[in-house]
Write a protein that holds these residues in place. Structure first.
Motif, short mmCIF file in Angstrom:
data_model
loop_
_atom_site.label_atom_id
_atom_site.label_comp_id
_atom_site.label_asym_id
_atom_site.label_seq_id
_atom_site.Cartn_x
_atom_site.Cartn_y
_atom_site.Cartn_z
N VAL B 142 38.15 34.93 -27.16
CA VAL B 142 39.58 34.64 -27.11
C VAL B 142 39.99 33.97 -25.79
O VAL B 142 40.70 32.97 -25.78
CB VAL B 142 40.38 35.96 -27.31
CG1 VAL B 142 41.86 35.74 -27.05
CG2 VAL B 142 40.15 36.50 -28.71
N GLY B 143 39.53 34.51 -24.68
CA GLY B 143 39.99 34.03 -23.38
C GLY B 143 39.26 32.80 -22.86
O GLY B 143 39.84 31.70 -22.77
N PRO B 144 37.97 32.92 -22.53
CA PRO B 144 37.29 31.79 -21.90
C PRO B 144 37.09 30.62 -22.84
O PRO B 144 37.11 30.77 -24.07
CB PRO B 144 35.94 32.37 -21.48
CG PRO B 144 35.75 33.59 -22.31
CD PRO B 144 37.10 34.10 -22.70
N ALA B 145 36.89 29.45 -22.27
CA ALA B 145 36.62 28.25 -23.07
C ALA B 145 35.56 27.43 -22.35
O ALA B 145 35.49 27.46 -21.11
CB ALA B 145 37.89 27.42 -23.25
N PRO B 146 34.73 26.71 -23.10
CA PRO B 146 33.75 25.83 -22.43
C PRO B 146 34.47 24.79 -21.57
O PRO B 146 35.51 24.26 -21.97
CB PRO B 146 33.02 25.17 -23.60
CG PRO B 146 33.25 26.08 -24.77
CD PRO B 146 34.61 26.69 -24.55
N ILE B 147 33.91 24.51 -20.41
CA ILE B 147 34.47 23.45 -19.57
C ILE B 147 34.12 22.12 -20.22
O ILE B 147 32.94 21.86 -20.50
CB ILE B 147 33.88 23.52 -18.15
CG1 ILE B 147 34.20 24.87 -17.50
CG2 ILE B 147 34.39 22.37 -17.29
CD1 ILE B 147 33.55 25.08 -16.14
N PRO B 148 35.12 21.27 -20.49
CA PRO B 148 34.79 19.98 -21.09
C PRO B 148 33.77 19.21 -20.23
O PRO B 148 33.80 19.31 -19.00
CB PRO B 148 36.14 19.24 -21.11
CG PRO B 148 37.17 20.32 -21.06
CD PRO B 148 36.56 21.44 -20.26
#
Lengths: 205, 381
Positions: B142-148
């Motif tokens: 839910v929280g973290p996302a891959p760095i583009p």
């Protein structure tokens, strides 16, 4: 710095006292030329969270309606404004010592709406610090106020030149910082010396 | 692992701690590659936030590499480069279902008035933070996302709080084209708020602070007009004069609990802890905005009461808007602005320090030494 104009005393010359235009006009091209991206989000629809409070539980990525519960490895203090223990929580630094007793009492007895709740927690923070300082003296790494305050940065991060010749608002209360930081240590040191002397006098009798 | 550890007011050090473990099936453990010291960390450092315990690791702005994931994690795997919002949130409670990720009700037993925040006292949930080599990240799906791939790591770490919060502050102001926007505070969040005000069509942006080097940055980075409040007997009068006695349409408080400019307010709050925060900037905001205008509050305050001039706010018919920023909701639009070149967050970084120098880093930032605006912490160097 932006020059601040003074009034000539005639209120009829100032915008606040006149009806003005229904919409202010701006020179869009000049602003776009000066500021990259000016107006890119001028339409509120382009801004995040428009419309507000949009109900969309799938947007977050959660693949549960209610999360699994994290094991409670010790009685976890919680706000009495909660219906029970929420499913996920932090496990850093469980309550301990006298400060822990105070913290547990603050949570068990007072809601977040009561000043007593917060004042007890702040008192527990101060006690926790002193409990920890004293405990550290029984370890191979006692607390060191010189290294732990980072005050040595005053020498290699231009402490003097960062302040001299500057109109900093904190200059009015800068003298308080050493008292707030070092004062309790000096008082505790003086107390320890006085106690040691008293003990020596008693033994000498 | 090495981690920053709080030792009491004004004191931190680096200690050896156990690498955090998976405590919930949707946890991840992240190896931190960049963290930052935030202005709101200073409230903890100065002992202003209730239930800040000795031994806690601070740090709510960090990026890193996934080291381990729990059994129910579907969207991340070890080795992924991730950016982590400062909010901890479940994604499924009443509040998260409506986008209020910073107000999650499932992650903070200690308080209902605030959600979960990494390394931000037990009042914000009792989670250790990211000024360490490793950190536990709850609700990894839910929280973290891959760095583009195209995004610089230092831009990414600034998206985890400072940039998102600054943009959010401008957004809360409901800025209309041509509005005059005043931003109190030229720290990282204030600089980003000023920059974002232009994106929303402001006609004039004025940044107010006491430090000339930060105001210089506001002119360069945010193309703003600047006013040093120490040069004026009364900054509220100056704001009225510069707006033709109307007041600003929108005022943003990007200062928060340690605002200076009033000896009594600052000392009673920041030194004696008798208020939840020093409301100097907030009161200036209330008095500087025009009647019917909007005050946006993104400066952080503690939960105890503060001496806010609420009567003026009521009599002026103000709209007061505020919240902790729901960071992840801001990201898609912010990513577009970074990619388009409208925002370059890492331009505000002034210092990079190894984790071992964290005590000096806190003092430098707290005392505003060496032209410090934003300090990044690089573990493992």
């Amino acid at each position: 710095m932006t020059p601040i104009p003074k009034s000539d005393g005639d209120v009829s010359r100032h915008a606040a006292y006149l009806p003005g235009e229904p919409n202010r006009r701006v020179d869009r091209e000049a602003l776009r030329a000066r500021i990259p991206g000016w107006g890119a989000d001028v339409d509120p629809a382009d801004r995040p969270s428009v419309p507000r409070l949009r109900y969309d539980p799938s947007a977050s990525g959660a693949h549960w309606e209610f999360p699994e519960r994290q094991p409670e490895r010790w009685p976890r203090e919680r706000s009495i404004e909660h219906a029970g223990l929420p499913p996920v929580f932090g496990t850093s630094t469980p309550p301990r010592g006298l400060s822990g007793v105070l913290r547990r009492h603050a949570y068990a007895r007072y809601s977040e709406g009561r000043a007593a709740h917060w004042l007890l927690l702040i008192a527990a923070d101060r006690i926790d610090a002193w409990e920890s300082h004293l405990a550290s003296f029984a370890t191979l790494r006692p607390d060191n106020p010189i290294t732990e305050t980072g005050v040595l940065a005053e020498f290699d991060r231009h402490g003097l030149s960062s302040r001299i010749g500057q109109r900093r608002a904190d200059r009015s209360h800068l003298w308080l910082d050493p008292i707030v930081v070092a004062g309790p240590w000096l008082l505790a040191g003086a107390g320890a010396v006085a106690a040691a002397r008293a003990l020596r006098r008693r033994r000498a009798r | 692992m090495k981690a920053m550890v709080y030792r009491g007011p004004y004191k931190v050090r680096v200690e050896e701690k156990d690498i955090p473990s998976i405590e919930h099936p949707n946890d991840a453990i992240v190896r931190v590659t960049r963290a930052a010291i935030c202005g709101s960390d200073l409230h903890l450092y100065h002992g202003m936030m209730p239930d800040t315990r000795v031994g806690m690791t601070f740090g709510h702005e960090f990026v890193g590499v996934v080291h381990e994931v729990g059994s129910s994690v579907e969207r991340l795997k070890p080795g992924d480069r991730v950016m982590v919002p400062f909010n901890i949130f479940c994604g499924s409670c009443w509040f998260c279902a409506r986008g209020l990720y910073s107000n999650c009700h499932n992650v903070n037993p200690n308080a209902t008035a605030v959600g979960g925040i990494y390394g931000y006292s037990h009042t914000c949930g009792g989670y250790d933070g990211g000024q360490a080599e490793f950190v536990r990240v709850p609700f990894a799906d839910v929280g973290p996302a891959p760095i583009p791939d195209w995004m610089d790591e230092e831009d990414a770490v600034l998206c985890t709080d400072a940039l998102a919060t600054g943009y959010f502050g401008a957004q809360l102001g409901d800025i209309a084209e041509g509005d005059t926007v005043v931003v109190f505070g030229a720290g990282p969040v204030g600089l980003f708020a000023a920059k974002s005000a232009w994106l929303m069509g402001a006609g004039r942006v004025i940044v107010v602070d006491q430090l000339d080097y930060r105001l210089e940055k506001a002119r360069q980075f945010a193309q703003a007009e600047t006013v040093n409040f120490t040069e004026h007997d009364d900054i509220v009068v100056a704001m009225k004069q510069t707006t033709d006695y109307l007041g600003a349409d929108v005022v943003i408080d990007a200062v928060g609990a340690e605002a200076d400019g009033s000896f009594l307010q600052h000392v009673s709050a920041a030194k004696l802890k008798l208020q939840g925060g020093s409301p100097v900037a907030l009161n200036w905001a209330i008095d500087s905005v025009r009647k019917g205008g909007t005050v946006s509050v993104i400066g952080a305050y503690g939960p105890l009461f503060s001496a806010v001039k609420f009567g003026d706010a009521m009599n002026k018919g103000l709209t007061l808007r505020m919240n902790q920023c729901p960071v992840k909701r801001q990201w898609p639009r912010l990513f577009e602005h970074i990619r388009d070149g409208y925002l370059k967050p890492s331009d505000i970084v002034t210092h990079r320090i190894p984790l071992e120098h964290i005590a000096e880093g806190y003092h430098m930032f707290s005392a505003k030494l060496d032209g410090c605006i934003k300090t990044l912490v690089v573990p493992g160097t």
